[in-house]
Design a protein around this motif. Structure first.
Motif, PDB file in Angstrom:
ATOM      1  N   UNK A  13     102.879 106.760 144.282  1.00  0.00           N
ATOM      2  CA  UNK A  13     102.741 107.829 143.304  1.00  0.00           C
ATOM      3  C   UNK A  13     104.089 108.494 143.064  1.00  0.00           C
ATOM      4  N   UNK A  14     104.422 108.648 141.795  1.00  0.00           N
ATOM      5  CA  UNK A  14     105.726 109.209 141.417  1.00  0.00           C
ATOM      6  C   UNK A  14     105.555 110.601 140.826  1.00  0.00           C
ATOM      7  N   UNK A  15     106.491 111.466 141.131  1.00  0.00           N
ATOM      8  CA  UNK A  15     106.486 112.809 140.556  1.00  0.00           C
ATOM      9  C   UNK A  15     106.876 112.755 139.087  1.00  0.00           C
ATOM     10  N   UNK A  16     106.687 113.869 138.400  1.00  0.00           N
ATOM     11  CA  UNK A  16     107.016 113.931 136.977  1.00  0.00           C
ATOM     12  C   UNK A  16     108.477 113.550 136.763  1.00  0.00           C
ATOM     13  N   UNK A  17     108.682 112.652 135.808  1.00  0.00           N
ATOM     14  CA  UNK A  17     110.024 112.186 135.513  1.00  0.00           C
ATOM     15  C   UNK A  17     110.477 111.020 136.365  1.00  0.00           C
ATOM     16  N   UNK A  18     109.668 110.650 137.367  1.00  0.00           N
ATOM     17  CA  UNK A  18     110.063 109.586 138.278  1.00  0.00           C
ATOM     18  C   UNK A  18     109.564 108.213 137.892  1.00  0.00           C
ATOM     19  N   UNK A  19     108.783 108.144 136.819  1.00  0.00           N
ATOM     20  CA  UNK A  19     108.245 106.861 136.390  1.00  0.00           C
ATOM     21  C   UNK A  19     106.801 107.013 135.946  1.00  0.00           C
ATOM     22  N   UNK A  20     106.137 105.896 135.650  1.00  0.00           N
ATOM     23  CA  UNK A  20     104.740 105.957 135.185  1.00  0.00           C
ATOM     24  C   UNK A  20     103.843 106.659 136.200  1.00  0.00           C
ATOM     25  N   UNK A  21     103.032 107.570 135.707  1.00  0.00           N
ATOM     26  CA  UNK A  21     102.120 108.290 136.583  1.00  0.00           C
ATOM     27  C   UNK A  21     100.948 108.827 135.778  1.00  0.00           C
ATOM     28  N   UNK A  22     100.056 109.551 136.433  1.00  0.00           N
ATOM     29  CA  UNK A  22      98.858 110.052 135.758  1.00  0.00           C
ATOM     30  C   UNK A  22      99.171 111.133 134.726  1.00  0.00           C
ATOM     31  N   UNK A  23     100.277 111.828 134.886  1.00  0.00           N
ATOM     32  CA  UNK A  23     100.671 112.785 133.858  1.00  0.00           C
ATOM     33  C   UNK A  23     100.914 112.077 132.530  1.00  0.00           C
ATOM     34  N   UNK A  24     101.664 110.988 132.590  1.00  0.00           N
ATOM     35  CA  UNK A  24     101.954 110.228 131.371  1.00  0.00           C
ATOM     36  C   UNK A  24     100.666 109.670 130.780  1.00  0.00           C
ATOM     37  N   UNK A  25      99.833 109.079 131.632  1.00  0.00           N
ATOM     38  CA  UNK A  25      98.585 108.484 131.147  1.00  0.00           C
ATOM     39  C   UNK A  25      97.682 109.536 130.504  1.00  0.00           C
TER      40      UNK A  25
END
Length: 302
Positions: free
Chosen positions: A82-94
């Motif tokens: 799991x990546x933090x915001x800005x660290x790569x694809x994650x649930x925030x982006x999705x």
């Protein structure tokens, strides 16, 4: 000629919500998946479900997938590691992509399976990114202008068989959970039975202003009890010895923080009575632990 009322479902290939929509018949489910050729997607097709390709990390694909949908039901899954915001694809982006696409194509109602922010609940003591990211998306949805509702789930009772929570021993069965003491409380949700019932009720009533649904969060909690009490009740139902054994940490910081926070804060949902009065007001009667044990556990383990 009646207009087809399409509900697009994310996470549909493993979702009991699709089955509930099919059985009820008020809405037509559309399964959104990255891989329409997968075996689970093909099984849905065989049941008459429309399966459409859509990738929650690719907003243009979502615009096509959601076209013509009256409503959506969304479950996002964490991408490990799991990546933090800005660290790569994650649930925030999705999540934000789905919200933006739904708004752009004119979706009328959005139901999101979310979670509370453990960082906020614990005052920063614990960081569990897949909880916190869902919580940020939930706030983004509420600020979007889309009519919406969110559901929060506790620990799945369905894990008895899906993830081996109830394990056979020489004397009966045992439950083992990392970081939990015998008397720590947990919030439990009977997902297969009650998540579809709640989602279907929200979909059927969202347009009625007297129901006051939009913008609300609905925790779905069948019981808040300790694992030791759950084991005792299970033993009585099965007529055998069922024990609870505190387990060691997993060694994965995110998971260990999740278990520790849930144990310390009594499953995270103690502010909501069981049964949730907001759901009772909508006519939803959640199942009891006794009903779960009788109808779901005994046929599998009895």
């Amino acid at each position: 000629m009646a207009t087809t009322r399409i509900v697009s479902v994310f996470g549909a290939t493993s979702s009991s919500v699709v089955q509930a929509l099919l059985k009820d018949g008020t809405f037509t489910p559309r399964a959104i998946t990255r891989d329409p050729a997968s075996d689970p997607a093909q099984k849905l097709k065989a049941q008459g479900v429309e399966v459409v390709k859509g990738d929650s990390l690719d907003k243009p694909s979502l615009l096509n997938a959601l076209h013509g949908s009256e409503a959506v039901f969304v479950v996002t899954a964490p991408i490990f590691p799991i990546k933090a915001e800005g660290g790569g694809p994650n649930e925030l982006v999705m999540g934000k992509n789905i919200v933006d696409a739904a708004k752009e194509v004119g979706v009328k109602f959005f139901v999101f399976s979310s979670l509370p922010s453990i960082s906020k609940i614990s005052g920063g003591k614990y960081t569990v990114l897949h909880y916190d990211q869902k919580a940020v998306v939930e706030e983004y949805l509420k600020a979007s202008g889309l009519p919406n509702a969110s559901v929060h789930l506790g620990v799945f009772l369905d894990n008895y068989w899906k993830f081996g929570l109830l394990r056979k021993t020489d004397t009966g069965f045992d439950m083992s959970v990392p970081s939990y003491k015998a008397d720590d409380l947990e919030a439990f949700t009977w997902v297969e039975r009650d998540l579809p019932a709640v989602v279907l009720t929200l979909l059927k009533n969202y347009a009625d202003p007297s129901k006051n649904i939009s913008g609300k969060t609905y925790p779905i909690v069948n019981a808040t009890i300790s694992y030791s009490e759950l084991a005792e009740r299970t033993g009585k139902a099965l007529g055998t010895k069922v024990t609870f054994t505190p387990g060691p940490p997993t060694g994965m910081t995110t998971l260990d923080d999740m278990y520790a926070a849930q144990a310390e804060y009594s499953g995270l949902f103690t502010a909501t009575p069981v049964s949730n009065p907001d759901l009772v007001a909508l006519g939803v009667q959640l199942g009891t632990i006794e009903e779960f044990l009788e109808t779901a556990v005994k046929p599998r383990f009895g």
